[in-house]
Design a protein around this motif. Structure first.
Motif, PDB file in Angstrom:
ATOM      1  N   ARG A  10     -28.087  18.013   5.033  1.00 32.62           N
ATOM      2  CA  ARG A  10     -28.722  17.252   3.961  1.00 32.62           C
ATOM      3  C   ARG A  10     -28.432  15.771   4.159  1.00 32.62           C
ATOM      4  NH1 ARG A  10     -27.235  14.965  -0.704  1.00 32.62           N
ATOM      5  NH2 ARG A  10     -28.739  14.849  -2.382  1.00 32.62           N
ATOM      6  N   HIS A  11     -29.498  14.976   4.179  1.00 29.99           N
ATOM      7  CA  HIS A  11     -29.365  13.518   4.235  1.00 29.99           C
ATOM      8  C   HIS A  11     -29.541  12.948   2.825  1.00 29.99           C
ATOM      9  CE1 HIS A  11     -29.857  13.886   8.563  1.00 29.99           C
ATOM     10  NE2 HIS A  11     -29.410  12.647   8.648  1.00 29.99           N
ATOM     11  N   GLU A  12     -28.652  12.070   2.476  1.00 23.51           N
ATOM     12  CA  GLU A  12     -28.750  11.319   1.225  1.00 23.51           C
ATOM     13  C   GLU A  12     -28.956   9.857   1.602  1.00 23.51           C
ATOM     14  OE1 GLU A  12     -25.755   9.692  -2.266  1.00 23.51           O
ATOM     15  OE2 GLU A  12     -25.016  11.112  -0.780  1.00 23.51           O
ATOM     16  N   TRP A  26     -27.502   5.930   5.305  1.00 24.74           N
ATOM     17  CA  TRP A  26     -27.559   7.324   4.885  1.00 24.74           C
ATOM     18  C   TRP A  26     -26.228   8.028   5.096  1.00 24.74           C
ATOM     19  CZ3 TRP A  26     -26.269  10.101   9.137  1.00 24.74           C
ATOM     20  CH2 TRP A  26     -26.581   9.555  10.386  1.00 24.74           C
ATOM     21  N   ASP A  39     -37.178  20.575  11.924  1.00 26.13           N
ATOM     22  CA  ASP A  39     -38.595  20.592  12.290  1.00 26.13           C
ATOM     23  C   ASP A  39     -38.877  19.740  13.528  1.00 26.13           C
ATOM     24  OD1 ASP A  39     -41.350  20.720  12.391  1.00 26.13           O
ATOM     25  OD2 ASP A  39     -41.674  19.660  10.494  1.00 26.13           O
ATOM     26  N   TYR A  49     -35.571  11.760   8.129  1.00 31.00           N
ATOM     27  CA  TYR A  49     -34.382  12.514   7.725  1.00 31.00           C
ATOM     28  C   TYR A  49     -34.736  13.948   7.359  1.00 31.00           C
ATOM     29  CZ  TYR A  49     -32.929   7.732   7.737  1.00 31.00           C
ATOM     30  OH  TYR A  49     -32.711   6.441   8.134  1.00 31.00           O
ATOM     31  N   THR A  50     -35.920  14.147   6.812  1.00 39.47           N
ATOM     32  CA  THR A  50     -36.380  15.497   6.483  1.00 39.47           C
ATOM     33  C   THR A  50     -36.477  16.350   7.739  1.00 39.47           C
ATOM     34  OG1 THR A  50     -37.596  14.621   4.593  1.00 39.47           O
ATOM     35  CG2 THR A  50     -38.220  16.815   5.352  1.00 39.47           C
ATOM     36  N   ASP A 103     -33.062  17.570   8.420  1.00 38.14           N
ATOM     37  CA  ASP A 103     -32.614  18.521   7.399  1.00 38.14           C
ATOM     38  C   ASP A 103     -33.283  19.884   7.541  1.00 38.14           C
ATOM     39  OD1 ASP A 103     -31.064  16.458   6.446  1.00 38.14           O
ATOM     40  OD2 ASP A 103     -32.275  16.103   4.653  1.00 38.14           O
ATOM     41  N   THR A 104     -34.512  19.913   8.018  1.00 31.22           N
ATOM     42  CA  THR A 104     -35.246  21.169   8.157  1.00 31.22           C
ATOM     43  C   THR A 104     -35.249  21.697   9.589  1.00 31.22           C
ATOM     44  OG1 THR A 104     -37.349  20.037   8.538  1.00 31.22           O
ATOM     45  CG2 THR A 104     -36.794  20.574   6.246  1.00 31.22           C
ATOM     46  N   THR A 125     -38.395   7.721   5.588  1.00 31.65           N
ATOM     47  CA  THR A 125     -37.615   8.771   4.947  1.00 31.65           C
ATOM     48  C   THR A 125     -37.927  10.146   5.536  1.00 31.65           C
ATOM     49  OG1 THR A 125     -37.521   7.456   2.924  1.00 31.65           O
ATOM     50  CG2 THR A 125     -37.048   9.805   2.710  1.00 31.65           C
ATOM     51  N   ARG A 126     -39.148  10.366   5.952  1.00 37.07           N
ATOM     52  CA  ARG A 126     -39.547  11.654   6.540  1.00 37.07           C
ATOM     53  C   ARG A 126     -38.716  11.956   7.785  1.00 37.07           C
ATOM     54  NH1 ARG A 126     -41.168  16.218   7.891  1.00 37.07           N
ATOM     55  NH2 ARG A 126     -43.198  16.751   8.749  1.00 37.07           N
TER      56      ARG A 126
END
Length: 137
Positions: A66-68, A84, A23, A16-17, A20-21, A13-14
């Motif tokens: 944003r990932h859902e 996703w 990073d 996708y973060t 989204d950020t 899951t990280r």
């Protein structure tokens, strides 16, 4: 009753973060240095350098990313499958397309293998035809 995510799902899951950020530096925390990308984007470096490139393109080309997670399941031997949806607005140049200002909604499916706390292999499919249509219609 709420249960904690497994560490394998948390790592998957990280990923996708990071998108989204934006990073790019976080790639080294999530992906193994010898990452195997079984279907890299044509013309883009494979492995961890390819992930850096893709996260940078999303960061530079889209805002409000944003990932859902629609579906996610842990499988044996460290594998995780995730379906996703990504939403964002195309506000910058990305993937060879000039900013359109259009909102996008893109779906995809990833199958990743997590070993020793990092993603070591990834199979991924994104609906790029859907994305192209939204950006160029």
């Amino acid at each position: 009753m709420t249960t904690a995510l497994s560490s394998t799902i948390a790592v998957a899951t990280r990923n996708y973060t990071l998108y989204d950020t934006g990073d790019v530096a976080g790639v080294d925390e999530v992906f193994a240095s010898d990452l195997i990308d079984h279907n890299p984007v044509a013309g883009i470096a494979s492995g961890i350098e390819g992930k850096r490139f893709l996260i940078g393109e999303v960061r530079d080309g889209f805002t409000g990313t944003r990932h859902e997670i629609v579906f996610q399941q842990e499988l044996p031997d460290g594998w995780v499958v995730s379906h996703w949806r990504m939403t964002a607005t195309h506000t910058g140049d990305a993937f060879g397309l000039s900013a359109s200002g259009r909102p996008i909604s893109l779906t995809g499916t990833d199958i990743v293998r997590v070993l020793d706390g990092r993603i070591t292999e990834i199979y991924h499919v994104e609906d790029l035809l859907q994305l192209q249509w939204q950006l160029t219609r």
